[in-house]
Design an enzyme around this catalytic site. Structure first.
Site, short mmCIF file in Angstrom:
data_model
loop_
_atom_site.label_atom_id
_atom_site.label_comp_id
_atom_site.label_asym_id
_atom_site.label_seq_id
_atom_site.Cartn_x
_atom_site.Cartn_y
_atom_site.Cartn_z
N ARG A 51 0.81 -1.23 0.00
CA ARG A 51 0.00 0.00 0.00
C ARG A 51 0.83 1.27 0.00
O ARG A 51 0.57 2.20 -0.77
CB ARG A 51 -0.92 0.06 1.24
CG ARG A 51 -2.19 -0.68 1.09
CD ARG A 51 -2.56 -1.29 2.41
NE ARG A 51 -1.56 -2.30 2.73
CZ ARG A 51 -1.63 -3.56 2.31
NH1 ARG A 51 -2.67 -3.95 1.62
NH2 ARG A 51 -0.67 -4.43 2.57
N THR A 52 1.82 1.35 0.89
CA THR A 52 2.53 2.62 1.04
C THR A 52 3.27 2.95 -0.26
O THR A 52 3.17 4.06 -0.79
CB THR A 52 3.51 2.54 2.22
OG1 THR A 52 2.79 2.06 3.36
CG2 THR A 52 4.11 3.89 2.53
N LYS A 80 26.55 -4.17 -1.30
CA LYS A 80 28.02 -4.09 -1.44
C LYS A 80 28.63 -3.39 -0.24
O LYS A 80 29.83 -3.12 -0.22
CB LYS A 80 28.38 -3.30 -2.70
CG LYS A 80 27.82 -3.88 -3.99
CD LYS A 80 28.13 -2.93 -5.15
CE LYS A 80 27.26 -3.23 -6.35
NZ LYS A 80 27.24 -2.10 -7.30
N ARG A 101 11.29 3.73 3.34
CA ARG A 101 10.94 2.76 4.39
C ARG A 101 12.20 1.98 4.72
O ARG A 101 12.92 1.52 3.83
CB ARG A 101 9.85 1.80 3.92
CG ARG A 101 9.63 0.66 4.91
CD ARG A 101 8.42 -0.16 4.60
NE ARG A 101 7.20 0.57 4.89
CZ ARG A 101 5.98 0.04 4.83
NH1 ARG A 101 5.83 -1.23 4.51
NH2 ARG A 101 4.92 0.76 5.10
N HIS A 129 5.08 5.74 11.52
CA HIS A 129 4.60 5.61 10.14
C HIS A 129 3.66 6.81 9.91
O HIS A 129 2.45 6.67 9.80
CB HIS A 129 3.87 4.28 9.99
CG HIS A 129 3.60 3.85 8.58
ND1 HIS A 129 3.82 4.66 7.48
CD2 HIS A 129 3.10 2.67 8.09
CE1 HIS A 129 3.48 3.99 6.38
NE2 HIS A 129 3.04 2.79 6.73
N1 CP Z 1 -0.18 -0.02 5.77
C1 CP Z 1 1.03 -0.30 5.24
O1 CP Z 1 2.06 0.30 5.60
O2 CP Z 1 0.98 -1.29 4.30
P1 CP Z 1 2.24 -1.77 3.46
O3 CP Z 1 3.21 -2.43 4.41
O4 CP Z 1 1.69 -2.71 2.43
O5 CP Z 1 2.87 -0.54 2.85
#
Ligand code: CP
Length: 302
Positions: A51-52, A80, A101, A129
């Protein structure tokens, strides 16, 4: 907000958060605008995501921007031995904005200190998040008509769940009552409870949820995250501790909406999906509009 990184939800004021919520509604009404034309966004995912990453990339494409990056650190020079500092230095020379991320808590803050362009934290370990939180707030606002004075139930992995940590901090600006429902092993960490104490926000802790969800305005379910456990036996003990079923929603409030950051495993039974109170798939769609609003604000385009 122009030029600011978004590392923790506390980087944004209440006014800035409300501005994002309003702007997300504008983007939902008119999602195809060439605001990012000529801009390059780097999308660095050192951890898996559906999703993100895809909602950021959808948002960038709908706004006519370009995306560079990787979806798996094994395809980058990290393998590396390149440090995060060097990676960020390089990528900030290539792009106008970095979305990252990373599995390490604090990595997003560190990256923002190394980068010449703003960094958006797309999840750093069990820490924060914040873009998920902003889409959660947009979802709550859309379904409740307000963010103020709501009874928020957080269920599941409250120890490692970065989405609940960020949501707790943001909602504390709006005078909520929190109910935390988790097994002992996955309780809300003390630092977040001390934070609420310092703000005078009420919260209650429970280990069962069947009898109490009738009071909820928002039921925020979370997954017990296998990837956060070093001991698989500990994960096995708690993985199926809460399963929400449709029959459990009979005596709940009309305005109740069930949220989940997704992915789910089995904590929401599929028989809930057709209940009008199930909102998690629309919540994920709201991520596109909210991330449009975040990027446009940080790049000073709105
Ligand atoms: N909600 C969320 O962060 O989903 P993903 O891990 O799929 O990005």
């Amino acid at each position: 907000m122009k030029g600011k990184s978004l590392v923790s939800i506390s980087d944004f004021s209440k006014e800035e958060i409300l501005g994002i919520v309003k702007l997300a509604a504008d983007f939902e009404a008119n999602p195809n605008q060439p605001l990012l034309k000529g801009k390059v966004v780097a999308s660095l995912f050192f951890e898996p995501s559906t999703r993100t990453r895809l909602s950021f990339e959808t948002a960038i494409n709908r706004l006519s921007g370009s995306v560079v990056g990787f979806t798996d650190s094994s395809s980058s020079s990290t393998t590396k031995g390149e440090t995060l500092k060097d990676t960020i230095k390089m990528v900030s020379n290539y792009s106008d904005l970095i979305v990252m991320r990373h599995p390490l808590e604090g990595s997003a803050r560190y990256a923002s200190e190394q980068s010449d362009v703003p960094v958006i934290n797309a999840g750093d370990g069990a820490n924060q998040h914040p873009t998920q939180t902003l889409l959660d707030l947009y979802s709550i606002y859309k379904t409740q008509g307000t963010l103020e004075n709501l009874n928020i139930f957080l269920v599941g992995d409250l120890k490692y769940g970065r989405t609940v940590h960020s949501l707790l901090m943001a909602m504390s600006l709006f005078n909520p009552i929190f109910n935390f429902i988790s097994p002992d092993e996955l309780k809300m960490p003390d630092e977040y409870k001390l934070f609420l104490d310092s703000k005078g926000i009420r919260y209650f802790e429970h280990s069962e949820f069947t009898d109490i969800i009738s009071e909820a305005d928002i039921l925020y379910m979370t997954r017990v995250q296998r990837e956060r456990f070093s001991d698989p036996i500990e994960y096995e003990k708690v993985k199926n501790v809460y399963v929400l079923r449709n029959s459990m929603l009979d005596n709940t409030k009309d305005n109740l909406r069930i949220l989940h950051p997704l992915p789910r495993v089995n904590e929401i039974h599929t028989d809930v999906d057709d209940n009008p109170k199930a909102y998690y798939f629309t919540q994920a769609e709201n991520g596109v509009y909210t991330r449009m609003a975040i990027m446009a604000s940080i790049l000073g385009l709105k």
